[in-house]
Design an enzyme around this catalytic site. Sequence first.
Site, PDB file in Angstrom:
ATOM      1  N   LYS A   1      -6.825   3.812   8.260  1.00 18.00           N
ATOM      2  CA  LYS A   1      -5.924   4.771   7.622  1.00 18.00           C
ATOM      3  C   LYS A   1      -6.551   6.157   7.533  1.00 18.00           C
ATOM      4  O   LYS A   1      -5.888   7.174   7.786  1.00 18.00           O
ATOM      5  CB  LYS A   1      -5.548   4.264   6.221  1.00 18.00           C
TER       6      LYS A   1
ATOM      7  N   SER B   1       0.805  -1.223   0.000  1.00 16.79           N
ATOM      8  CA  SER B   1       0.000   0.000   0.000  1.00 16.79           C
ATOM      9  C   SER B   1       0.836   1.271   0.000  1.00 16.79           C
ATOM     10  O   SER B   1       0.290   2.369  -0.156  1.00 16.79           O
ATOM     11  CB  SER B   1      -0.949   0.000   1.211  1.00 16.79           C
TER      12      SER B   1
END
Length: 835
Positions: A749, A706
Amino acid sequence: MSFLPRVLIDEDPEQSIPLPTPDEEHAMSTSDVPEVLPILTLRNTVLFPGVVLPITVGRDTSLRLVKDAFAGDRLVGVIAQRAAETENPEPADLYETGTVATILKLIKMPDGSKSIVLQGKRRFRIQEFIQDDPYFKATVLPLIEEAPSSRVEIQAHVRSIKELAIQIVNLSPNLPSEAAYAIQNIESPTFLIHFIASNLQVDVGEKQTLLETLPLTKRANLIMEHLNRELQVLQLSEEIRSRVKTDVDQQQREYLLRQQMKAIQEELGESEGASRDAEELRDRADDKELPAHARKTLDKEIEKLERSNPASPDYSVTRNYIDWILDLPWLEHSDDHLDLNRAAEILDEDHFGLDQVKRRIVEYLAVLKLKGDMKAPILCFHGPPGVGKTSLGRSIARAVGREFVRMSLGGMRDEAEIRGHRRTYIGAMPGRIIQGMKKAGTANPVFMLDEVDKLGADFRGDPSSALLEVLDPEQNVAFNDHYLELDYDLSKVLFIATANYLEQIPAPLRDRMELIEINGYTQEEKLAIARQYLVPRQTERNGLKEVQLRLRNGALRLIIDGYTRESGVRQLERTIGAVARGVARKVATGESDGETVDAGDLEGYLKARRYTSDVAERTDVPGVATGLAWTPVGGDILFIEASVSRGSGRMILTGQLGDVMKESAQAALSYVKANADDLGIPRDAFRYWDLHVHVPAGAVPKDGPSAGVSMLTALTSIFTQRRVRNTVAMTGEITLRGLVLPVGGIKEKVLAAKRAGIRKVILPEKNRKDVAEIEARALKGLSVEYVSRMREVLDLVLVRQARMRPDTFFRVEAGDVPNGHTANGPSRGDEPAYA
């Protein structure tokens, strides 16, 4: 030593005990021997002169030899094999010394083999094999029997051998007493030695040594050594048998004494023990509702207990087993609270948020209300620490009106912890599952398996494999504990497992559970939890009254943002507890009657603020991008730093990066090189400048795809000298074609970005559905942009104005170019391709 020896080529018939006279023995030892003899090989014994030996002939070559010899003079040469397992021996596989033998009798067996009876005559040594087909023939040299030098010495040897042999016969329980008479009646010293040697329990090699030893006195000494060794073994065995017999006699004596004591107690009316216990257990069993198979086993064990002596070790084992059967809830069930509204209210009282979990529990109650009877679901709550997974189990039990049992699985390595120990072991107990059911007292409790991802495994077994039966709705209707050894129904138990790392749960176990993810809390959720639950609880725990501690929202928000960084609320509660203790100290010392704590007062209780956002400062130069990461304790921001220095085009990666993250950096560099012209990057930047990519917090291992978007942004920023906007964070996986792929952990996140003061988050287009699950109020003040290609990311995050033109920044003077290069590239060969 055995006087019924087992031999020979293929079978084991018994051997008789021949007693030739001295004259017969002398005649045999001096008989004529043909120059050529057929050679009969024996597998596992040696034939001595004078000894009669029955053998079974099974090999084709041996059958042919016996047939021809029996039709002729009946003489054969008998030789032992060096290795009994050799099926078709060669001359090298045979000993050189053997015995001339006469075939006394030939018997045909039903299976096609033949049994013969041989009598040894005299020894010989093979000179040369002259035939090997269909059987061996060899020229032989007869060996002359040496007469003893001293008749008195040989008589002494004979007497000693007879005494030792008779002692062995008397001590051995397997030898008939007639053998002693036979030995005593043997007159010939030579035959006595050969007869004893033939019956010694030694291997073929040692018997062959005796056969090859020519001096009679030397052979007699070897025989005595073997007999002395055998006598010592028998004497030791007799001593051991005597000790064992003494122990058995002592046990019989104790048994008789106990029986007499029992009779005396009955006469005195003191016989209460076993009968009273059995009667008490029967009364308990009559009042207990049990399934048929458990009832049958219980009655059998009570009868066994009644017949047992209370002083016997087995008595307590049987009594404990009966107690376990009676204490377990077999058919006792608690009544479920089927008021769905009331259940929802209880869940809301105990926990804020967690709507997915609450909805699932209410759905279960709704089906149970309509159907009346159903197997309980097996749930697994997984998420970061401190989000309320364990406490949620108690709340569910209260909502459905069931007993609650919790079992911690962290660090468990023994399979017997789940299934229990068998009753043959001292101190055996049922496994933790059955113990938990006894503790619950009902057959349908809420059973929490805490930290199921932290199970271990070693030489004692794998507990996760034992849990497969417990958590399988098709199998747990008949769970079998090693101690109980009775099928126990677990199908009505509502099992709830908790885990932090879903990947650490074995796939077969994970497949048996309904997975429910519990994400971290937003700032607004934490504020509500602190106001409704944490502050009142810490006020009470620290001895304060509600009016003595007032925490304003500003103070709580500062604690959440400035003193804690977590997905859950554990650290938040501890921090609130520290404030409460500070207020309690003031109240206890009389400094104050109570405190109202605002944001400006926190430093007096908690010292300086721990966490501040340094995103703006750290991204104020080109080459620094802000990424988003997922950790077991929630989301976090991640800085990707890139710098360049004069060199040869190498890329250096630091910061404890995993293989996947290193590959993301390599893919990002390849993309930048391939699109250098479009991005306005001179090619000299890749030839004469080294690239260094570093991810701070070097002590913490990092991995995952990611960070690809952040990596590419940082590299593009340093090579174009365009700074990354300091209010933007991003996440996503990249490809060499510039596509942005979806990643996981979006909620954590996004919340981490908001905590860090980020105003815009760049996410992959395919993660739009994950953002939809986040409450709108949690996204207040945060904008989300969705992208599918890297060019869109670069347009959003890079400022338009470069600090320095790339062709100026990466300019290489002619004097700085390495040998073999020009200022415009290599001096020979084609230009490198970047697309």
